[in-house]
Design a protein around this motif. Structure first.
Motif, PDB file in Angstrom:
ATOM      1  N   PRO A 289       0.803  -1.226   0.000  1.00 19.62           N
ATOM      2  CA  PRO A 289       0.000   0.000   0.000  1.00 19.62           C
ATOM      3  C   PRO A 289       0.837   1.278   0.000  1.00 19.62           C
ATOM      4  CG  PRO A 289      -0.953  -1.605   1.490  1.00 19.62           C
ATOM      5  CD  PRO A 289       0.364  -2.177   1.045  1.00 19.62           C
ATOM      6  N   GLU A 290       2.005   1.230   0.630  1.00 14.17           N
ATOM      7  CA  GLU A 290       2.847   2.432   0.674  1.00 14.17           C
ATOM      8  C   GLU A 290       3.708   2.594  -0.563  1.00 14.17           C
ATOM      9  OE1 GLU A 290       5.087  -0.953   2.663  1.00 14.17           O
ATOM     10  OE2 GLU A 290       3.024  -0.166   2.642  1.00 14.17           O
ATOM     11  N   GLY A 291       3.661   1.620  -1.511  1.00 14.76           N
ATOM     12  CA  GLY A 291       4.325   1.811  -2.789  1.00 14.76           C
ATOM     13  C   GLY A 291       5.509   0.917  -3.074  1.00 14.76           C
ATOM     14  N   GLU A 292       6.042   0.214  -2.087  1.00 21.41           N
ATOM     15  CA  GLU A 292       7.176  -0.673  -2.361  1.00 21.41           C
ATOM     16  C   GLU A 292       6.701  -1.874  -3.173  1.00 21.41           C
ATOM     17  OE1 GLU A 292      10.615  -3.363  -0.135  1.00 21.41           O
ATOM     18  OE2 GLU A 292       9.140  -2.243   1.041  1.00 21.41           O
ATOM     19  N   VAL A 293       7.417  -2.184  -4.242  1.00 22.73           N
ATOM     20  CA  VAL A 293       7.039  -3.309  -5.106  1.00 22.73           C
ATOM     21  C   VAL A 293       7.590  -4.596  -4.512  1.00 22.73           C
ATOM     22  CG1 VAL A 293       7.180  -4.297  -7.420  1.00 22.73           C
ATOM     23  CG2 VAL A 293       7.009  -1.820  -7.130  1.00 22.73           C
TER      24      VAL A 293
END
Length: 369
Positions: free
Chosen positions: A199-203
């Protein structure tokens, strides 16, 4: 009831005998159960969805997408990005029933370099069961039926609305304005990164994961794809990326708002429901409880209504008469089941609701007037 002149509509559902009878219906005038529309409401700009994916996937939906994609990777379905993309689209359409329809326009929209070769790659292994030549020639009026045996029985546990949301979301990501002119390896990788992002953007996928999942041709193509995504702001630049990298970095400014919702936003979050917190799977469960075993009685009630009024009831009238939950998506799911199972028909005609063929088969008799 006094006669009212109706402004002519371009939408055919507002024309015809059923609407005319509803306008003139003395029974409805006495009971107040119908007020046929006679003007179009202007579109509220606040309700117009902006371009791009309408919503983010919730945790369960994103998880189901990842599991389905893992099947393609683990079994090597489609040995190149074009055939892998086609396999993913077919799988998402048939994820619950193992059945999907394809038309030639679908293949053109995917921009496959050789549609026949991609189709043949999936059918020759038995993963997809259809006639490639028929798909290429199919149009919306006569789509080509396709079977995906591995998806029969809903192995990834998607509800009806959940499956539709995942499939629609994936299509909208692939059509993102930043990806429209990109080759399929880049588009497929872009979809993979947002589906596998926290959710915070780390893949949460490394170089090997991306290479295998998108059927890329080794390190050179991996580097070219990631560089292309960084150039358009889809990913933040990942220095010294290799196939063995544990992560390819983070979503960039363009894609950051596409990451799946956190788990505590839940599958039953209000963003996938109306006012009472029901998620897609809950909607289907409540709809099943509201109608199962009662279908003949509902069809008979609609038959009696038409006999008395000379026109069909509104959806709200049917729902109120049978005390169905006051939840739009639950009611829609109930009506979808009644339609799909042949108990009611006439859904695309204003006040045209009437018993379907199952009612007549059970000796319900013809509808009067």
């Amino acid at each position: 009831m006094t006669s009212r002149k109706l402004k002519k509509k371009t939408n055919p559902m507002w024309d015809g005998a059923d609407l005319a009878r509803a306008v003139e219906c003395a029974v409805c005038a006495d009971t107040g159960v119908a007020d046929p529309p006679h003007t179009r409401r202007p579109t509220d700009p606040a309700r117009v969805r902006p371009p791009g994916p309408a919503v983010r996937l919730n945790a369960d939906q994103a998880g189901a997408l990842r599991l389905a994609w893992s099947h393609l990777s683990d079994d090597g379905v489609g040995a190149d990005p074009d055939s892998r993309l086609l396999a993913l689209v077919c799988l998402l359409r048939g994820a619950r029933t193992g059945r999907a329809n394809l038309v030639g326009q679908d293949l053109r929209a995917l921009r496959l370099r050789d549609p026949l070769a991609s189709l043949t790659a999936l059918t020759s292994s038995g993963w997809l069961e259809t006639a490639p030549a028929r798909v290429l020639e199919a149009d919306p009026a006569n789509p080509a039926p396709c079977a995906i045996p591995v998806a029969a029985g809903n192995p990834w546990g998607l509800g009806r609305n959940g499956r539709s949301r995942v499939s629609g979301w994936a299509s909208r990501v692939l059509a993102h304005k930043k990806l429209r002119k990109k080759a399929n390896p880049v588009r497929l990788a872009a979809l993979h990164t947002v589906a596998h992002a926290a959710p915070e953007g780390e893949v949460r996928a490394g170089g090997a994961d991306l290479t295998t999942a998108c059927a890329l041709n080794g390190a050179p193509e991996l580097d070219a794809v990631v560089t292309a995504l960084a150039d358009i702001g889809w990913l933040e630049p990942a220095p010294r990326l290799t196939r063995g990298s544990a992560s390819i970095g983070r979503l960039g400014r363009v894609s950051a708002d596409l990451a799946p919702l956190p788990a505590d936003a839940g599958s039953t979050a209000a963003r996938t429901a109306d006012h009472d917190g029901l998620g897609p799977d809950d909607v289907e469960k409540h709809a099943h409880a509201a109608i199962t075993g009662r279908e003949p009685a509902v069809a008979r009630w609609v038959h009696d209504y038409r006999t008395l009024h000379g026109h069909g009831p509104s959806w709200a009238t049917v729902a109120s008469a049978h005390s169905w939950p006051e939840h739009r998506e639950v009611r829609n799911a109930v009506f979808a089941k009644l339609h799909d199972d042949g108990w009611l028909t006439g859904f695309k005609i204003a006040y045209g609701l009437r018993p379907g063929p199952r009612h007549s088969e059970r000796g319900g008799g013809p509808v009067e007037r």
